[in-house]
Design a protein around this motif. Sequence first.
Motif, PDB file in Angstrom:
ATOM      1  N   THR A 164      45.749  35.905  37.830  1.00  0.00           N
ATOM      2  CA  THR A 164      44.915  35.274  36.801  1.00  0.00           C
ATOM      3  C   THR A 164      43.511  35.857  36.801  1.00  0.00           C
ATOM      4  O   THR A 164      42.960  36.207  35.745  1.00  0.00           O
ATOM      5  CB  THR A 164      44.854  33.756  37.036  1.00  0.00           C
ATOM      6  N   ALA A 165      42.911  35.963  37.982  1.00  0.00           N
ATOM      7  CA  ALA A 165      41.538  36.457  38.081  1.00  0.00           C
ATOM      8  C   ALA A 165      41.446  37.934  37.709  1.00  0.00           C
ATOM      9  O   ALA A 165      40.526  38.340  36.976  1.00  0.00           O
ATOM     10  CB  ALA A 165      41.017  36.241  39.502  1.00  0.00           C
ATOM     11  N   ILE A 166      42.377  38.723  38.186  1.00  0.00           N
ATOM     12  CA  ILE A 166      42.351  40.160  37.875  1.00  0.00           C
ATOM     13  C   ILE A 166      42.531  40.385  36.376  1.00  0.00           C
ATOM     14  O   ILE A 166      41.837  41.206  35.760  1.00  0.00           O
ATOM     15  CB  ILE A 166      43.431  40.899  38.683  1.00  0.00           C
ATOM     16  N   ASN A 167      43.448  39.658  35.764  1.00  0.00           N
ATOM     17  CA  ASN A 167      43.668  39.804  34.318  1.00  0.00           C
ATOM     18  C   ASN A 167      42.435  39.413  33.513  1.00  0.00           C
ATOM     19  O   ASN A 167      42.131  40.015  32.479  1.00  0.00           O
ATOM     20  CB  ASN A 167      44.847  38.945  33.871  1.00  0.00           C
ATOM     21  N   LYS A 168      41.719  38.414  33.965  1.00  0.00           N
ATOM     22  CA  LYS A 168      40.563  37.918  33.207  1.00  0.00           C
ATOM     23  C   LYS A 168      39.316  38.758  33.413  1.00  0.00           C
ATOM     24  O   LYS A 168      38.530  38.968  32.467  1.00  0.00           O
ATOM     25  CB  LYS A 168      40.287  36.469  33.594  1.00  0.00           C
ATOM     26  N   TYR A 169      39.142  39.272  34.640  1.00  0.00           N
ATOM     27  CA  TYR A 169      37.865  39.917  34.953  1.00  0.00           C
ATOM     28  C   TYR A 169      37.948  41.414  35.221  1.00  0.00           C
ATOM     29  O   TYR A 169      36.911  42.082  35.266  1.00  0.00           O
ATOM     30  CB  TYR A 169      37.225  39.229  36.166  1.00  0.00           C
ATOM     31  N   VAL A 170      39.155  41.947  35.387  1.00  0.00           N
ATOM     32  CA  VAL A 170      39.269  43.359  35.742  1.00  0.00           C
ATOM     33  C   VAL A 170      40.171  44.118  34.775  1.00  0.00           C
ATOM     34  O   VAL A 170      39.755  45.098  34.155  1.00  0.00           O
ATOM     35  CB  VAL A 170      39.802  43.530  37.187  1.00  0.00           C
ATOM     36  N   GLN A 206      43.458  43.342  31.896  1.00  0.00           N
ATOM     37  CA  GLN A 206      44.414  42.450  31.254  1.00  0.00           C
ATOM     38  C   GLN A 206      45.856  42.908  31.452  1.00  0.00           C
ATOM     39  O   GLN A 206      46.783  42.096  31.395  1.00  0.00           O
ATOM     40  CB  GLN A 206      44.120  42.356  29.754  1.00  0.00           C
ATOM     41  N   GLU A 207      46.049  44.195  31.698  1.00  0.00           N
ATOM     42  CA  GLU A 207      47.404  44.747  31.810  1.00  0.00           C
ATOM     43  C   GLU A 207      47.973  44.680  33.220  1.00  0.00           C
ATOM     44  O   GLU A 207      49.172  44.900  33.417  1.00  0.00           O
ATOM     45  CB  GLU A 207      47.424  46.218  31.340  1.00  0.00           C
ATOM     46  N   TRP A 208      47.160  44.369  34.207  1.00  0.00           N
ATOM     47  CA  TRP A 208      47.629  44.418  35.597  1.00  0.00           C
ATOM     48  C   TRP A 208      48.659  43.333  35.862  1.00  0.00           C
ATOM     49  O   TRP A 208      48.534  42.194  35.425  1.00  0.00           O
ATOM     50  CB  TRP A 208      46.452  44.238  36.555  1.00  0.00           C
ATOM     51  N   ARG A 209      49.714  43.711  36.592  1.00  0.00           N
ATOM     52  CA  ARG A 209      50.734  42.754  36.997  1.00  0.00           C
ATOM     53  C   ARG A 209      51.061  42.960  38.479  1.00  0.00           C
ATOM     54  O   ARG A 209      51.075  44.095  38.961  1.00  0.00           O
ATOM     55  CB  ARG A 209      52.018  42.933  36.174  1.00  0.00           C
ATOM     56  N   PRO A 210      51.345  41.889  39.182  1.00  0.00           N
ATOM     57  CA  PRO A 210      51.733  42.023  40.590  1.00  0.00           C
ATOM     58  C   PRO A 210      53.108  42.658  40.708  1.00  0.00           C
ATOM     59  O   PRO A 210      53.905  42.629  39.752  1.00  0.00           O
ATOM     60  CB  PRO A 210      51.745  40.571  41.080  1.00  0.00           C
ATOM     61  N   ASP A 218      33.649  33.818  43.151  1.00  0.00           N
ATOM     62  CA  ASP A 218      32.448  34.490  42.648  1.00  0.00           C
ATOM     63  C   ASP A 218      32.823  35.896  42.198  1.00  0.00           C
ATOM     64  O   ASP A 218      33.029  36.790  43.015  1.00  0.00           O
ATOM     65  CB  ASP A 218      31.382  34.549  43.739  1.00  0.00           C
ATOM     66  N   VAL A 219      32.932  36.075  40.877  1.00  0.00           N
ATOM     67  CA  VAL A 219      33.250  37.407  40.336  1.00  0.00           C
ATOM     68  C   VAL A 219      32.023  38.049  39.699  1.00  0.00           C
ATOM     69  O   VAL A 219      32.093  39.193  39.223  1.00  0.00           O
ATOM     70  CB  VAL A 219      34.390  37.322  39.300  1.00  0.00           C
TER      71      VAL A 219
END
Length: 442
Positions: free
Chosen positions: A332-338, A340-344, A223-224
């Motif tokens: 996947t979730a962070i890139n889609k909803y928060v 796009q540039e974030w990487r682990p 749930d985002v």
Amino acid sequence: MKQIVLTAVIAVFLIACKQKGDYKAYTNDPLLYSKTVKKLNNVVLENNFPPMIAARNYVYANIAAYECIAAGDKNYRSMSGQIKHMPAMPKPDTTKAPIDFSLAALFALTKVGNAVTFPEGSMMEYYNELKHNADSAGMPSDMLENTIAFSDSIAAAVLRWSKGDNYAKTRGAEKFTVREENGRWVPTPPMYATAVEPHWSKIRPMVLDSSSQFEIPRPPVFDVANNNSVYYKYMMEVKNVGDSLTEEQKHIADFWDDNPFKMNVSGHVMFATKKFSPPGHWLNIVGIAAKAAKADFNSTVGAYALTSIAFFDAFIRGWEEKYKSNYVRPETAINKYVSQEWRPYIQTPPFPSYVSGHATNSAAAAETMTSWFGDQLSFTDTSLLEFGIANREVKSFRAAAAEAAMSRLYGGIHYRFDNDEGLKAGRQIGELIVQRIKLRAN
């Protein structure tokens, strides 16, 4: 003349050493067993075996070695019958000549390791080295021949047994279908690799009654849309922790990364780097712990065998849950909803998120090792030095497992609930193995 005399003296000395049987100092060295496991570990690393297949390679090789030890030491019990589907192992025949059961264990591990890995013959150069060294150290030829014959019988029996574990059948299983739905796993950058071993839960366990034994609770509902949802808070924790890592947290993430095949991308250039997988790392820990505990040869072999079983069964249970939940990775979730540039911080492996395999496997291994060596053994884990990663101090096996689990949050590849529930499941698996498999006779 002096040179001739000196040569003759050396020859007489070597013959005398051989007659005195100095070979025992060579074959009974527990460090030699750890070295032999490391040889197999290196073959697994060099040839990119996925971690669950690596666990299969290790477990049959170490069980074969252990069965050689159990045949020659009344203080140890065969696993036949304790592992329900494991047949009785061949009995040693010492009527023709004695058997060196330590060397038989080394031979059996090497022969089975050679059979379950590739390329063909990958362990045979080392096998011949063991044989040459035993002969040079003074082992009588008839004993060496009988030791080889016995170890071959054990290796052959273990390999026949291994063929019934459904591994071959899963090679031809249908491919995993990616579901393009919110909250479901999809391939992740930079490789966007297909799902690894989606049918691993079909592999026959060693001790577990089934791949679904021990209930694992459902993960939070994806749930985002609601910033106050349980899922959203866990997802943002991954991002926020990853955005503010301390040097200590980075070291923990790097130390327990254990990615056997990391794809590095620099512009248009792509290249892979390799490290030990989780079971390879933990088998290194077994060797370090055995040395720290001053374990003898037979006890060292038992530790490796028991811990290999823990990893084998933990992968089966973990993978059943992974492909049942088919849960989205944080990246996947962070890139889609928060963002796009974030990487682990470390690279996301190619399979679903829930539960953490590293947490499950580490907890199971920690329970078996604690049962073997106790909960007070502390040591320095030097496993990653060869990859340029500094050592870590280990206060206990359970503490190491907890740190391995937390490393996945620091690395940005798992939610906290992946790790917590993985630890719980792994602990239950390890406890069951300790309860059911009694290697020591007393």
